[in-house]
Design an enzyme around this catalytic site. Structure first.
Site, PDB file in Angstrom:
ATOM      1  N   HIS A  43     -55.574   3.957 126.691  1.00 38.82           N
ATOM      2  CA  HIS A  43     -54.270   3.496 126.161  1.00 38.82           C
ATOM      3  C   HIS A  43     -53.438   2.981 127.337  1.00 38.82           C
ATOM      4  O   HIS A  43     -52.886   3.760 128.105  1.00 38.82           O
ATOM      5  CB  HIS A  43     -53.532   4.640 125.466  1.00 38.82           C
ATOM      6  N   HIS A  45     -50.641  -0.224 128.769  1.00 36.50           N
ATOM      7  CA  HIS A  45     -49.805  -1.427 128.629  1.00 36.50           C
ATOM      8  C   HIS A  45     -49.866  -2.194 129.944  1.00 36.50           C
ATOM      9  O   HIS A  45     -49.413  -1.681 130.973  1.00 36.50           O
ATOM     10  CB  HIS A  45     -48.353  -1.052 128.332  1.00 36.50           C
ATOM     11  N   LYS A 129     -54.201  -1.870 116.533  1.00 35.25           N
ATOM     12  CA  LYS A 129     -53.123  -0.907 116.781  1.00 35.25           C
ATOM     13  C   LYS A 129     -52.087  -0.953 115.658  1.00 35.25           C
ATOM     14  O   LYS A 129     -51.572  -2.019 115.323  1.00 35.25           O
ATOM     15  CB  LYS A 129     -52.449  -1.249 118.121  1.00 35.25           C
ATOM     16  N   HIS A 167     -49.751   4.633 116.422  1.00 39.28           N
ATOM     17  CA  HIS A 167     -48.505   5.196 116.952  1.00 39.28           C
ATOM     18  C   HIS A 167     -47.944   6.051 115.819  1.00 39.28           C
ATOM     19  O   HIS A 167     -47.412   5.529 114.846  1.00 39.28           O
ATOM     20  CB  HIS A 167     -47.521   4.091 117.363  1.00 39.28           C
ATOM     21  N   HIS A 205     -51.312   9.101 122.096  1.00 42.72           N
ATOM     22  CA  HIS A 205     -50.306   9.916 122.813  1.00 42.72           C
ATOM     23  C   HIS A 205     -49.746  11.071 121.970  1.00 42.72           C
ATOM     24  O   HIS A 205     -48.583  11.082 121.624  1.00 42.72           O
ATOM     25  CB  HIS A 205     -49.165   9.044 123.353  1.00 42.72           C
ATOM     26  N   ASP A 279     -50.988   5.709 128.510  1.00 43.66           N
ATOM     27  CA  ASP A 279     -49.807   5.052 127.950  1.00 43.66           C
ATOM     28  C   ASP A 279     -48.891   4.569 129.064  1.00 43.66           C
ATOM     29  O   ASP A 279     -47.667   4.540 128.911  1.00 43.66           O
ATOM     30  CB  ASP A 279     -49.042   5.978 126.988  1.00 43.66           C
TER      31      ASP A 279
END
Ligand code: DOR
Ligand code: ZN
Length: 378
Positions: A43, A45, A129, A167, A205, A279
């Site tokens: 995970h 970004h 996602k 999420h 997460h 994350d």
């Protein structure tokens, strides 16, 4: 001198010599090394533009692969966009890096099932996602009604064996922010798993005892979870300790200590349903330290040191490698990495910030001294 130790886990790939008991021993002046199968980050970004260039090497240095989040502006909603984004990541990598970005698509109310077929055929998209609309950074184009709008896409994902990454927070402003994960499990996730038991789901997460229990109640191989360093090391006090701490603000927000302990316990007892997902979510300092600061913690440079700290404190270093390097690829049905990295018991100071063309990024634990230092093995 490099001291090598034997940890008690049979078949562990740790690189260790003499038997010294169940835990690595901190001995003054003696260096201790662990060798781990190269980890992956399930995970991540990476952003785009300048920021991508500033952060990608931190991940590429330690991780073999990473699941790349699609919440760009505009989001990565098609396979064509994912292919283009992948190209820009590859271009931004340091020379000779063999880091592999595993791309994802951003689910919307309007995605067609055919997009899932295209994604599977592309060979570069590995998951879809789900952001509930309004849940977090750049989620405004996310899903407003999963069962009402997305069922045909989810059914195609079952056919294509394409995992759904979730999420897991409801967005109702009347629901307390600390309760949003639990409510999402009760109202969306459990019904989803019951409706489509063959859908592979990663609860991203996880932040609560409720999430740990939910994941463990599901079938291994169908439902799993990623775990961040911040949700293992910090509780919600860290948001307010000595004044507001914007660099500890992420979503889902940090929770009570009992939740942190439940997550530590799940990963350090070696459950295969939990694996590493940082994350890591960089934002320029000026967008964190401002009247309406962004959610996201930049952890890529420190993540492995922090995970090692958690497992060491729990006396479970023998479980670290499965968490960092085995459980993720096994769940995704991908081969485990074959190369190794070294984690040395050596102090290093986390930089206060990383400067780049447009500004600077403050990492998690900025300015603090950490005990485990990762490096590539020659
Ligand atoms: O804290 C977060 N930051 N949580 C998310 O879900 C998104 C991320 C980001 O993109 O900044
Ligand atoms: Zn994220």
């Amino acid at each position: 001198m490099i001291k090598t130790l034997n940890l008690p886990c049979k078949g562990s790939k740790f690189f260790l010599g003499k038997a010294e008991g169940p835990r690595p021993i901190k001995t003054k002046g003696v260096k201790m090394d662990l060798s781990l199968t190269r980890p992956d980050d399930w995970h991540l970004h990476l952003r785009d533009g300048d920021l991508l260039g500033a952060v990608v090497s931190h991940s590429a240095h330690h991780f073999g692969r990473a699941i790349i989040m699609p919440n760009l502006k505009p989001p990565v909603m098609t396979t064509a966009a994912a292919v283009a984004y992948r190209e820009s990541i590859l271009k931004a990598l340091p020379e000779n890096s063999d880091f592999t970005p595993l791309m994802t698509l951003y689910l919307t109310d309007h995605m067609s099932p055919n997009e899932i077929k295209l994604a599977r055929r592309s060979g570069v998209v590995f998951a879809v996602k789900l952001y509930p609309a309004g849940a977090t950074t750049n989620s405004q184009d996310g899903v407003t009604d999963l069962f009402g709008k997305c069922l045909p896409v989810l059914e195609e994902m079952v056919e294509q064996n394409m995992p759904l990454l979730v999420h897991g927070e409801v967005t109702d402003p009347e629901v307390d922010i600390f309760d949003r994960e639990k409510l999402f499990i009760d109202t969306i996730l459990r019904p989803l798993v019951q409706k489509l038991p063959r859908l592979k789901v990663v609860m991203e997460h996880v932040t609560t005892l409720d999430a740990v229990r939910f994941v463990e109640s599901c079938i291994e191989g169908s439902v799993a979870a990623t775990v961040t360093p911040q949700h293992l090391l910090l509780n919600r006090n860290s948001l307010f300790q000595g004044g507001l701490q914007p660099h500890n603000y992420c979503l889902p927000v940090l929770k009570r200590e009992i939740h942190r302990q439940a997550i530590v316990s799940a990963v350090t007892r070696g459950s295969k349903q939990f694996f590493l997902g940082t994350d890591s979510a960089p934002h320029e300092r000026r967008w964190k330290e401002c009247p309406c600061g962004c959610a996201g913690i930049y952890s890529s440079p420190v993540a492995l040191s922090l995970y090692a700290m958690v497992f060491e404190q729990a006396g479970a270093l023998d479980k670290l490698e499965a968490f960092t390097s085995f459980n993720g690829p096994d769940f995704y049905g991908l081969p485990r990495n074959t190369s190794k990295i070294r984690l040395s018991k050596a102090q290093w100071r986390v930089p206060e910030s990383y400067a780049f063309e447009s500004g600077e990024i403050v990492p998690m634990f900025a300015g603090q001294t950490l005990e485990w230092r990762p490096s590539t093995m020659d």
